[in-house]
Design a protein around this motif. Sequence first.
Motif, PDB file in Angstrom:
ATOM      1  N   SER A 231       0.843  -1.200   0.000  1.00 47.16           N
ATOM      2  CA  SER A 231       0.000   0.000   0.000  1.00 47.16           C
ATOM      3  C   SER A 231       0.876   1.247   0.000  1.00 47.16           C
ATOM      4  N   PHE A 232       0.297   2.320  -0.531  1.00 46.04           N
ATOM      5  CA  PHE A 232       0.997   3.599  -0.694  1.00 46.04           C
ATOM      6  C   PHE A 232       1.551   4.085   0.639  1.00 46.04           C
ATOM      7  N   GLY A 233       0.741   4.001   1.686  1.00 44.57           N
ATOM      8  CA  GLY A 233       1.135   4.534   2.988  1.00 44.57           C
ATOM      9  C   GLY A 233       2.059   3.623   3.766  1.00 44.57           C
ATOM     10  N   SER A 234       1.848   2.296   3.688  1.00 38.32           N
ATOM     11  CA  SER A 234       2.655   1.379   4.495  1.00 38.32           C
ATOM     12  C   SER A 234       4.121   1.416   4.068  1.00 38.32           C
ATOM     13  N   ILE A 235       4.360   1.560   2.757  1.00 42.44           N
ATOM     14  CA  ILE A 235       5.748   1.644   2.291  1.00 42.44           C
ATOM     15  C   ILE A 235       6.410   2.905   2.833  1.00 42.44           C
ATOM     16  N   SER A 236       5.666   4.023   2.822  1.00 38.11           N
ATOM     17  CA  SER A 236       6.248   5.270   3.322  1.00 38.11           C
ATOM     18  C   SER A 236       6.537   5.179   4.818  1.00 38.11           C
ATOM     19  N   LEU A 237       5.656   4.508   5.574  1.00 36.87           N
ATOM     20  CA  LEU A 237       5.901   4.342   7.012  1.00 36.87           C
ATOM     21  C   LEU A 237       7.094   3.427   7.261  1.00 36.87           C
ATOM     22  N   ALA A 238       7.268   2.412   6.392  1.00 37.73           N
ATOM     23  CA  ALA A 238       8.459   1.560   6.500  1.00 37.73           C
ATOM     24  C   ALA A 238       9.719   2.393   6.266  1.00 37.73           C
ATOM     25  N   PHE A 239       9.648   3.286   5.268  1.00 34.47           N
ATOM     26  CA  PHE A 239      10.791   4.168   5.006  1.00 34.47           C
ATOM     27  C   PHE A 239      11.017   5.125   6.169  1.00 34.47           C
ATOM     28  N   TYR A 240       9.936   5.638   6.766  1.00 31.55           N
ATOM     29  CA  TYR A 240      10.079   6.523   7.928  1.00 31.55           C
ATOM     30  C   TYR A 240      10.930   5.861   8.999  1.00 31.55           C
ATOM     31  N   ALA A 435      11.274  13.058  -1.069  1.00 30.52           N
ATOM     32  CA  ALA A 435      10.773  13.783   0.109  1.00 30.52           C
ATOM     33  C   ALA A 435       9.287  14.104  -0.046  1.00 30.52           C
ATOM     34  N   ILE A 436       8.881  14.532  -1.244  1.00 24.71           N
ATOM     35  CA  ILE A 436       7.456  14.822  -1.489  1.00 24.71           C
ATOM     36  C   ILE A 436       6.624  13.562  -1.277  1.00 24.71           C
ATOM     37  N   LEU A 440       3.631  13.092   1.563  1.00 22.27           N
ATOM     38  CA  LEU A 440       2.223  12.970   1.164  1.00 22.27           C
ATOM     39  C   LEU A 440       1.662  11.559   1.352  1.00 22.27           C
ATOM     40  N   ALA A 441       2.511  10.525   1.195  1.00 19.74           N
ATOM     41  CA  ALA A 441       2.006   9.150   1.187  1.00 19.74           C
ATOM     42  C   ALA A 441       1.231   8.770   2.448  1.00 19.74           C
ATOM     43  N   PRO A 442       1.771   8.976   3.656  1.00 23.15           N
ATOM     44  CA  PRO A 442       0.999   8.563   4.840  1.00 23.15           C
ATOM     45  C   PRO A 442      -0.274   9.377   5.031  1.00 23.15           C
ATOM     46  N   ILE A 443      -0.271  10.628   4.591  1.00 23.57           N
ATOM     47  CA  ILE A 443      -1.479  11.461   4.720  1.00 23.57           C
ATOM     48  C   ILE A 443      -2.567  10.948   3.794  1.00 23.57           C
ATOM     49  N   ILE A 444      -2.197  10.594   2.545  1.00 26.56           N
ATOM     50  CA  ILE A 444      -3.173  10.110   1.560  1.00 26.56           C
ATOM     51  C   ILE A 444      -3.697   8.747   1.950  1.00 26.56           C
ATOM     52  N   ASP A 445      -2.795   7.851   2.373  1.00 22.75           N
ATOM     53  CA  ASP A 445      -3.192   6.466   2.665  1.00 22.75           C
ATOM     54  C   ASP A 445      -3.947   6.339   3.985  1.00 22.75           C
ATOM     55  N   SER A 446      -3.498   7.051   4.998  1.00 19.90           N
ATOM     56  CA  SER A 446      -4.116   6.931   6.321  1.00 19.90           C
ATOM     57  C   SER A 446      -4.042   8.270   7.043  1.00 19.90           C
ATOM     58  N   PRO A 447      -4.982   9.174   6.741  1.00 15.86           N
ATOM     59  CA  PRO A 447      -4.948  10.507   7.359  1.00 15.86           C
ATOM     60  C   PRO A 447      -4.976  10.413   8.882  1.00 15.86           C
ATOM     61  N   ASP A 448      -4.166  11.229   9.509  1.00 20.37           N
ATOM     62  CA  ASP A 448      -4.078  11.226  10.967  1.00 20.37           C
ATOM     63  C   ASP A 448      -3.983  12.664  11.452  1.00 20.37           C
ATOM     64  N   TRP A 449      -4.656  12.936  12.579  1.00 22.20           N
ATOM     65  CA  TRP A 449      -4.643  14.300  13.115  1.00 22.20           C
ATOM     66  C   TRP A 449      -3.233  14.770  13.452  1.00 22.20           C
ATOM     67  N   ALA A 450      -2.336  13.832  13.772  1.00 21.27           N
ATOM     68  CA  ALA A 450      -0.973  14.213  14.167  1.00 21.27           C
ATOM     69  C   ALA A 450      -0.269  14.974  13.054  1.00 21.27           C
ATOM     70  N   TYR A 451      -0.499  14.555  11.793  1.00 21.82           N
ATOM     71  CA  TYR A 451       0.135  15.247  10.676  1.00 21.82           C
ATOM     72  C   TYR A 451      -0.399  16.669  10.537  1.00 21.82           C
ATOM     73  N   LEU A 452      -1.700  16.833  10.759  1.00 22.86           N
ATOM     74  CA  LEU A 452      -2.288  18.174  10.709  1.00 22.86           C
ATOM     75  C   LEU A 452      -1.721  19.050  11.818  1.00 22.86           C
ATOM     76  N   TYR A 453      -1.618  18.481  13.018  1.00 27.32           N
ATOM     77  CA  TYR A 453      -1.052  19.243  14.141  1.00 27.32           C
ATOM     78  C   TYR A 453       0.383  19.671  13.832  1.00 27.32           C
ATOM     79  N   CYS A 454       1.135  18.755  13.214  1.00 29.46           N
ATOM     80  CA  CYS A 454       2.521  19.057  12.878  1.00 29.46           C
ATOM     81  C   CYS A 454       2.591  20.215  11.877  1.00 29.46           C
ATOM     82  N   ALA A 455       1.746  20.142  10.833  1.00 34.03           N
ATOM     83  CA  ALA A 455       1.728  21.203   9.822  1.00 34.03           C
ATOM     84  C   ALA A 455       1.299  22.532  10.433  1.00 34.03           C
ATOM     85  N   LEU A 456       0.288  22.498  11.305  1.00 31.21           N
ATOM     86  CA  LEU A 456      -0.186  23.725  11.950  1.00 31.21           C
ATOM     87  C   LEU A 456       0.897  24.323  12.852  1.00 31.21           C
TER      88      LEU A 456
END
Length: 500
Positions: A231-240, A435-436, A440-456
């Motif tokens: 999945s788009f998001g799981s690969i990005s989280l593995a890379f994280y 980097a892009i 974007l991958a974890p936000i698109i695949d599995s949106p989480d409030w933590a990412y929004l808080y981080c951006a804010l």
Amino acid sequence: MDEENLRKRKINVELKYGNLAPDKTDSEGTKPNEQKSVALQKQVGLLSGISLIVGTMIGSGIFISPQAVLSNTGAVGPCLIVWAACGVLATLGALCYADLGTMITKSGGEYSYLLEAFGPIPAFLYSWMSIIVVKPSSFAIICLSFATYAATPFYPGCEPPQNVIKCLAAVAIILITLVNSISVKLASYVQNFLTAAKLLIVVIIVMAGIVLIAQGNTENFKNSFDGTQTSFGSISLAFYNGLWAYDGWNQLNFITEELKDPYRNLPLSIIIGIPLVTVCYILVNVAYFTVMTPTELLQSSAVAVTFGDRVLTPASWIVPLFVVFSTFGAANGSCFTAGRLTFVTAREGHMVKILSYINIRRLTPSPALLFNGLLAIIYIIPADINTLINYFSFASWIFYGLTALSLIVMRFTRKHMRRPVKVPIVLPLVVTVVAIYLILAPIIDSPDWAYLYCALFIVGGMIFYVLFIYFHFSWTRRIMRPFTKHLQLLMEVAPAESES
């Protein structure tokens, strides 16, 4: 302490060390107290540079990230591919940073490059996010890992209590901060020793894995791609999580002003250090899978300790001992560089003035180091390592991508700057695109409030920039002036001489 005592102490310090006020040029163009100015010293050579990179990268990541990488890839084969790909990406990013670091020979890493390429606002937002969240949370994560491995042997068969882990982590943060505040050379010696120790435990694990493979322990490598998650998001989280283990590839850029012959030693340290770490990481993961099935690895509370218990008995105590050395060394490197970022940011006027001062006895940025240590202690309170890593990685790759982009921009806007190391422009392009994706991958695949808080939080830094830096409200300076004066006398620190 009353005003008279403060005045007397100030006079005594000035008599012994010279006037601590910033240099002023007299009518003849000379600086009266030029001989008494203080600045960071060039004390870090090639060996210490390699030790800083290797010592910061090989820390807690290889001992806690294997589980997260495996859980997000689902199988042994893609797990090993992710570890190798993370090493390639870290090398590409570090080569871009070598280009930037030899072109702009200021400490501060990304902050200095963003300031040169895009101006003060992106640089401030980077420093705002890094100094308040990214650097201290990284320090906290590593110290929590140190505490986990230090406590595990005393609680056989169960996980150590969280309160014990948090207290040990706090003690480690305080000790490391004090070591770095006392002496640059002492911190470098500690780093060199601990880097040698962690390489020793890596060699022990790798050699044990090679012996086990020679004995035919290859069951876990059969059908190694069964159950792969794509999945788009799981690969990005593995890379994280994999890239968290590689974090530190950019650490040398934070101390460029303290590096001997940076044009030679910065790229050499990168070229030697990062490939060495990549090979070590792949071989260590292979060793893990020779004795643990994927399920067993995911269930282990301390992967390296489990490996040692199964392979190195009765000398299994070696593993947790050296892992403690490894994580302590990584924390030391993280503290060393984080203090320099805070120092440079404050020197440019983007943080409170006291953080840009240097101890007049030790010539270390002790206020910046103590500030980073205090925030790290606050971040150990939640003690949720995986959440901290995801939050840390999301924020970091926003600015890693911007920094790679700054190299591309300055190829056109700073054509005449000297570039002792000039990488092909395709390298920063690749790092920017990756980097892009990672942002974007974890936000698109599995949106989480933590990412929004981080951006804010990042965008919220604009409020502080406008109020305290752009408009320079005089009342803030009046409030901070007595506070700065008392801290300066208490800590015996003085303004640093700016680097050109």
